[in-house]
Design an enzyme around this catalytic site. Sequence first.
Site, PDB file in Angstrom:
ATOM      1  CG  ASN A   1      11.963  -5.600   7.358  1.00  0.00           C
ATOM      2  OD1 ASN A   1      13.170  -5.578   7.117  1.00  0.00           O
ATOM      3  ND2 ASN A   1      11.105  -4.787   6.770  1.00  0.00           N
TER       4      ASN A   1
ATOM      5  CB  ILE B   1      -0.955  -0.026   1.228  1.00  0.00           C
ATOM      6  CG1 ILE B   1      -2.193   0.804   0.987  1.00  0.00           C
ATOM      7  CG2 ILE B   1      -0.241   0.382   2.503  1.00  0.00           C
ATOM      8  CD1 ILE B   1      -3.317   0.567   1.987  1.00  0.00           C
TER       9      ILE B   1
ATOM     10  CD  GLN C   1       7.984  -8.714  11.654  1.00  0.00           C
ATOM     11  OE1 GLN C   1       8.939  -9.046  12.365  1.00  0.00           O
ATOM     12  NE2 GLN C   1       7.041  -9.536  11.286  1.00  0.00           N
TER      13      GLN C   1
ATOM     14  CG  HIS D   1       8.971  -6.037   2.012  1.00  0.00           C
ATOM     15  ND1 HIS D   1       8.175  -4.907   1.967  1.00  0.00           N
ATOM     16  CD2 HIS D   1       9.053  -6.380   3.314  1.00  0.00           C
ATOM     17  CE1 HIS D   1       7.813  -4.583   3.196  1.00  0.00           C
ATOM     18  NE2 HIS D   1       8.327  -5.458   4.035  1.00  0.00           N
TER      19      HIS D   1
ATOM     20  CG  HIS E   1       5.422  -8.977   5.379  1.00  0.00           C
ATOM     21  ND1 HIS E   1       5.140  -9.006   6.732  1.00  0.00           N
ATOM     22  CD2 HIS E   1       6.165  -7.862   5.181  1.00  0.00           C
ATOM     23  CE1 HIS E   1       5.697  -7.955   7.316  1.00  0.00           C
ATOM     24  NE2 HIS E   1       6.325  -7.250   6.405  1.00  0.00           N
TER      25      HIS E   1
END
Length: 114
Positions: A87, A32, A94, A102, A100
């Site tokens: 992270n 986002i 984080q 990236h 997740h």
Amino acid sequence: MSSDCLFCKIASGAIPAAKLYEDDEMLAFRDISPQAPQHFLVIPKQHISGPGAVTATEAELVGKMVARAGEIARELGIGEGFRLVMNNGAAVGQTVFHIHLHVLGGRPMGWPPG
Ligand code: AMP
Ligand code: ZN
């Protein structure tokens, strides 16, 4: 599913995201707040707090996330140059405690990262 986890909510569809890929065990969607012309995240549907919580049990799943990251990167035209970042911990930035990956690309990036 952790009821107060943002990415569990995205994985379940309770919160919308700009999805690039989805299967039974993972999801990819655009970040986002992109830090590069292409910036998306790959997450497992299973809640794992971060890369530091990965054990041999989840190793195949995390490997599949990396493979999928490369597939999507190629589809987006950044297959020749993309950076993967995971992270672990607030100390390194984080902010969402659901693992997740990236995937960033589309601009030159120096090393080491700032
Ligand atoms: P990290 O700092 O490694 O925990 O990364 C969390 C990432 O999630 C950040 O890059 C955020 O911009 C991104 N993010 C937060 N909320 C959303 C959302 N609703 N949809 C997509 N990306 C998000
Ligand atoms: Zn979660």
